[in-house]
Design a protein around this motif. Structure first.
Motif, short mmCIF file in Angstrom:
data_model
loop_
_atom_site.label_atom_id
_atom_site.label_comp_id
_atom_site.label_asym_id
_atom_site.label_seq_id
_atom_site.Cartn_x
_atom_site.Cartn_y
_atom_site.Cartn_z
N GLY B 41 0.82 -1.20 0.00
CA GLY B 41 0.00 0.00 0.00
C GLY B 41 0.85 1.26 0.00
O GLY B 41 0.60 2.19 -0.78
N HIS B 42 1.88 1.29 0.84
CA HIS B 42 2.66 2.51 0.99
C HIS B 42 3.47 2.82 -0.27
O HIS B 42 3.54 3.97 -0.71
CB HIS B 42 3.57 2.41 2.20
N GLU B 63 8.55 -4.75 -7.02
CA GLU B 63 7.91 -5.64 -6.03
C GLU B 63 8.42 -7.06 -6.22
O GLU B 63 8.40 -7.59 -7.33
CB GLU B 63 6.38 -5.57 -6.22
N LYS B 64 8.85 -7.69 -5.11
CA LYS B 64 9.44 -9.02 -5.27
C LYS B 64 8.41 -10.09 -5.62
O LYS B 64 8.72 -11.07 -6.28
CB LYS B 64 10.22 -9.42 -4.01
N ASN B 71 1.47 -7.06 3.55
CA ASN B 71 0.55 -6.72 4.63
C ASN B 71 -0.68 -5.96 4.15
O ASN B 71 -1.73 -6.00 4.79
CB ASN B 71 1.27 -5.89 5.69
N VAL B 72 -0.55 -5.26 3.03
CA VAL B 72 -1.71 -4.49 2.57
C VAL B 72 -2.87 -5.44 2.25
O VAL B 72 -4.03 -5.07 2.37
CB VAL B 72 -1.37 -3.57 1.37
N THR B 76 -6.44 -6.28 8.95
CA THR B 76 -7.85 -6.36 9.33
C THR B 76 -8.61 -5.08 8.97
O THR B 76 -9.68 -4.82 9.50
CB THR B 76 -7.99 -6.69 10.82
N ILE B 78 -8.77 -1.88 9.45
CA ILE B 78 -9.31 -0.82 10.31
C ILE B 78 -8.60 0.50 10.05
O ILE B 78 -7.37 0.55 10.00
CB ILE B 78 -9.19 -1.19 11.80
N VAL B 206 14.53 -6.85 -5.02
CA VAL B 206 15.73 -6.04 -4.83
C VAL B 206 16.69 -6.82 -3.93
O VAL B 206 16.35 -7.19 -2.81
CB VAL B 206 15.38 -4.68 -4.21
N TYR B 364 1.64 -2.72 13.73
CA TYR B 364 0.41 -3.38 13.27
C TYR B 364 -0.61 -2.35 12.81
O TYR B 364 -1.78 -2.68 12.65
CB TYR B 364 -0.17 -4.23 14.40
N GLY B 366 -0.21 0.16 10.13
CA GLY B 366 0.16 0.95 8.96
C GLY B 366 -0.86 1.00 7.86
O GLY B 366 -0.70 1.76 6.91
N PHE B 367 -1.92 0.20 7.94
CA PHE B 367 -2.90 0.25 6.86
C PHE B 367 -3.62 1.60 6.86
O PHE B 367 -3.74 2.26 5.83
CB PHE B 367 -3.90 -0.90 6.96
N LYS B 368 -4.08 2.02 8.02
CA LYS B 368 -4.77 3.31 8.13
C LYS B 368 -3.90 4.45 7.68
O LYS B 368 -4.37 5.50 7.27
CB LYS B 368 -5.19 3.54 9.59
C1 LIG Z 1 -2.82 -9.51 10.46
C2 LIG Z 1 -2.60 -8.03 10.29
C3 LIG Z 1 -3.58 -7.13 10.67
C4 LIG Z 1 -3.40 -5.76 10.53
N1 LIG Z 1 -4.44 -4.93 10.84
C5 LIG Z 1 -4.32 -3.60 10.62
C6 LIG Z 1 -5.43 -2.74 10.84
O1 LIG Z 1 -6.54 -3.19 11.19
N2 LIG Z 1 -5.28 -1.41 10.65
C7 LIG Z 1 -4.09 -0.89 10.25
O2 LIG Z 1 -3.99 0.33 10.13
N3 LIG Z 1 -3.02 -1.68 9.99
C8 LIG Z 1 -3.10 -3.03 10.16
N4 LIG Z 1 -2.03 -3.86 9.88
C9 LIG Z 1 -0.74 -3.26 9.48
C10 LIG Z 1 -0.66 -2.90 8.01
O3 LIG Z 1 -1.17 -3.95 7.22
C11 LIG Z 1 0.80 -2.62 7.62
O4 LIG Z 1 1.40 -1.74 8.55
C12 LIG Z 1 0.92 -1.98 6.24
O5 LIG Z 1 0.18 -2.69 5.29
C13 LIG Z 1 2.39 -1.94 5.82
O6 LIG Z 1 2.62 -1.20 4.66
P1 LIG Z 1 2.53 -1.81 3.17
O7 LIG Z 1 1.11 -1.94 2.78
O8 LIG Z 1 3.36 -0.97 2.29
O9 LIG Z 1 3.20 -3.25 3.38
P2 LIG Z 1 3.25 -4.52 2.44
O10 LIG Z 1 1.96 -4.74 1.74
O11 LIG Z 1 3.81 -5.64 3.25
O12 LIG Z 1 4.30 -4.06 1.34
C14 LIG Z 1 5.68 -4.29 1.36
C15 LIG Z 1 6.04 -4.95 0.05
O13 LIG Z 1 7.45 -4.98 -0.10
C16 LIG Z 1 7.76 -6.15 -0.81
N5 LIG Z 1 9.17 -6.47 -0.63
C17 LIG Z 1 9.79 -6.94 0.48
N6 LIG Z 1 11.10 -7.14 0.25
C18 LIG Z 1 11.33 -6.77 -1.04
C19 LIG Z 1 12.50 -6.75 -1.86
N7 LIG Z 1 13.68 -7.15 -1.40
N8 LIG Z 1 12.37 -6.32 -3.13
C20 LIG Z 1 11.15 -5.92 -3.62
N9 LIG Z 1 10.03 -5.92 -2.89
C21 LIG Z 1 10.11 -6.34 -1.60
C22 LIG Z 1 6.83 -7.20 -0.23
O14 LIG Z 1 6.67 -8.30 -1.09
C23 LIG Z 1 5.55 -6.40 -0.04
O15 LIG Z 1 4.65 -6.52 -1.11
C24 LIG Z 1 -2.18 -5.25 10.01
C25 LIG Z 1 -1.19 -6.15 9.62
C26 LIG Z 1 -1.39 -7.53 9.73
C27 LIG Z 1 -0.32 -8.47 9.27
#
Ligand SMILES: Cc1cc2nc3c(=O)[nH]c(=O)nc-3n(C[C@H](O)[C@H](O)[C@H](O)COP(=O)(O)OP(=O)(O)OC[C@H]3O[C@@H](n4cnc5c(N)ncnc54)[C@H](O)[C@@H]3O)c2cc1C
Lengths: 95, 416
Positions: B41-42, B63-64, B71-72, B76, B78, B206, B364, B366-368
């Protein structure tokens, strides 16, 4: 996870509390000239490896000893369990 | 790909053969202005706002795996802006405002549902602490309502109000909180970024950074070397692993958080409810499943699965709060790897290596933060200075004694 405690045998990990990286045993010397920097790194920075990790577990619901557990953070497999006391003595961090 | 009611109608008549992919599958170019590592997501939000707000479109998201597989797509869902500390609350409130306009902004149905979040209190001191937090929220107009026991009873009559150990004292309610369809957030940002020229490179891991005279000039990937003027890491749970390639140690540990979904039930839970005495929170999805979770497992891990003691603990929390939940059957459970920071707060920052930027430590929650994180990271990358609501998210805050520790737990990531 089952932690094979060197004194009391295999125990459920739920009996333990987790502190973190076993490098926390190596507390720096406060008389160090650059103590603020060394303590910053000691307290806040972590290797956080994907793979073997040496870490401190405390047998809170059991015999209350501190253990150094070597565990793979990608599989949760535990390959070694030592008394933290022995590790500390070997590193000259305790008596 | 653009959507309209007419298109749905037409495709329905012609066998749904005219739908095309929502984003391209381009080959990597040799060089970009900005490379974003991590298509969560970020990362995707950052690419979207770089293109939309700053006109920077020569961008790749690397993206790997597949986008949305981290995590996106595991959380859950919220969203809320009920933080207390000045370093955090304006940032999360910006995020809430961006959520409120997101569907119009990227023209995609993200099922944003502001049906409120209720944090329950179980003692006078806890109730007082919530009053204080509510006041902090009001300072940025986030909206907070302090509820007494009877008001909570009206809203959620099914709670165990007279629990012998943790009777319900009241709660704090943020009416603007709620849930968002997490996958749609990734897809909506991806489509919006792609249509503005951003390359989304999937199955591209990466493995290292190109460092020349202490300056980051690109990345080594499983699909070859890609150069860039700026590299921006946003890999959430993999932060430690990725930044180690630049010899950086972070104030972060990786931990697993589990989530659970029950079988589909009739409408039951009005919004999001959190237990104030144990760690348990629940909402109900549009399909009717109860979506719930609790504590992280508590030990360093990169394995995307948790252990049974936490399953038991979460279910006990559920039973203590909503006894009728015991009749529902658990359908699914899974885990995701959290980037747990030393004070429970995130980073959106430059690093000591020129050209290398870091976004992580989301724990936990970072989605919001997704919209504001992308918005502020794009601001940092485009302008070279932090956005005004993200000035505290620097890596040196521990050295300066300026931690943002909402829970007051100290440098113990598994307690945040
Ligand atoms: C069970 C659970 C419940 C949660 N509930 C909530 C909630 O209710 N509300 C809330 O606000 N937050 C919640 N969170 C937290 C939130 O999901 C994360 O903080 C947020 O999604 C992290 O940011 P992101 O979406 O960028 O992460 P991600 O989606 O994990 O993105 C990181 C990406 O980097 C990629 N990557 C990793 N290493 C490499 C590499 N070497 N080269 C290329 N790509 C790579 C991964 O494959 C991944 O796709 C929850 C998390 C979990 C696991």
């Amino acid at each position: 996870m089952i932690i094979n405690h060197p004194l009391v045998g295999p125990r459920d990990a739920a009996e333990f509390t987790y502190l973190g990286d076993a490098s926390l045993i190596d507390r720096p010397d406060w008389k160090n000239k650059n103590a603020p920097d060394v303590f910053h790194d000691y307290l806040y920075l972590r290797d956080n490896p994907a793979g073997l990790h040496r870490e401190l577990w405390y047998h809170e619901q059991g015999d209350r000893s501190w253990l150094v557990v070597t565990r793979d953070t990608t599989t949760h497999e535990i390959s070694k369990v030592e008394l933290a006391r022995d590790v500390a003595i070997a590193r000259k961090r305790g008596k | 790909m653009r959507y309209s009611a007419w298109k749905v109608f037409w495709e329905g008549l012609t066998g749904n053969k005219g739908w095309t992919p929502q984003w391209r599958e381009p080959e990597p170019k040799p060089e970009y202005d900005v490379i974003i590592v991590g298509g969560g997501g970020h990362g995707l939000a950052t690419a979207y706002y770089l293109a939309k707000e700053h006109g920077i479109t020569n961008v790749a998201v690397v993206e790997k795996g597949w986008i949305g597989g981290g995590n996106v797509g595991r959380n859950t869902t919220i969203v809320r802006s009920n933080y207390m500390l000045p370093g955090n609350e304006p940032f999360y409130e910006l995020s809430m405002k961006l959520w409120e306009n997101l569907e119009q902004d990227f023209n995609y149905n993200a099922m944003i549902s502001q049906r409120g979040i209720l944090n329950l209190s179980h003692s006078d001191p806890q109730h007082d602490a919530y009053a204080r937090r509510g006041n902090a929220m009001q300072l940025v107009d986030a909206g907070a309502v302090l509820l007494g026991k009877e008001e909570v009873r009206k809203m959620c009559p099914f709670l165990d109000f007279d629990n012998a150990r943790f009777p319900i004292r009241g709660g704090i309610w943020q009416p603007r909180g709620g849930t968002v369809r997490h996958d749609a957030v990734a897809w909506g940002y991806a489509r919006g970024a792609d249509s503005r020229g951003v390359d989304i490179l999937q199955n591209c891991e990466v493995n290292g950074f190109i460092l020349e005279n202490g300056v980051c000039k690109g990345v080594e990937t499983s699909r070859g070397t890609i150069r860039a003027k700026k590299v921006a890491v946003a890999v959430a749970g993999n932060s430690g692993k990725v930044m180690a390639k630049a010899d950086m140690r972070l104030p972060i540990e990786s931990h697993v958080l589990q989530a659970f979904v029950s079988e589909g039930l009739k409408p039951l839970i009005p919004g999001v409810i959190t237990f104030g005495a144990g760690h348990f929170y629940v909402s109900q999805s549009d399909k009717g499943g109860l979506v719930f979770g609790g504590d992280i497992d508590g030990y360093n891990t990169y394995a995307q699965r948790g252990n049974l003691p936490v399953v038991e603990d979460v279910c006990e929390g559920g039973m203590a709060l909503i006894p009728m939940i015991g009749r529902a059957r658990l359908l699914r459970a899974w885990g995701g790897i959290m980037d747990m920071s030393m004070d429970g707060s995130p980073f959106i920052t430059k690093t000591h290596i020129d050209g290398l930027h870091f976004n992580g430590g989301w724990c936990y929650g970072g989605f919001k933060a997704t919209p504001a994180s992308g918005f502020c990271y794009a601001h940092l990358l485009a302008r070279g200075e932090p956005h005004e609501v993200a000035t505290e998210y620097r890596l040196d805050r521990f050295r300066r004694g300026a931690m943002i520790d909402e829970k007051g737990q100290g440098a113990q990531p598994n307690l945040h």
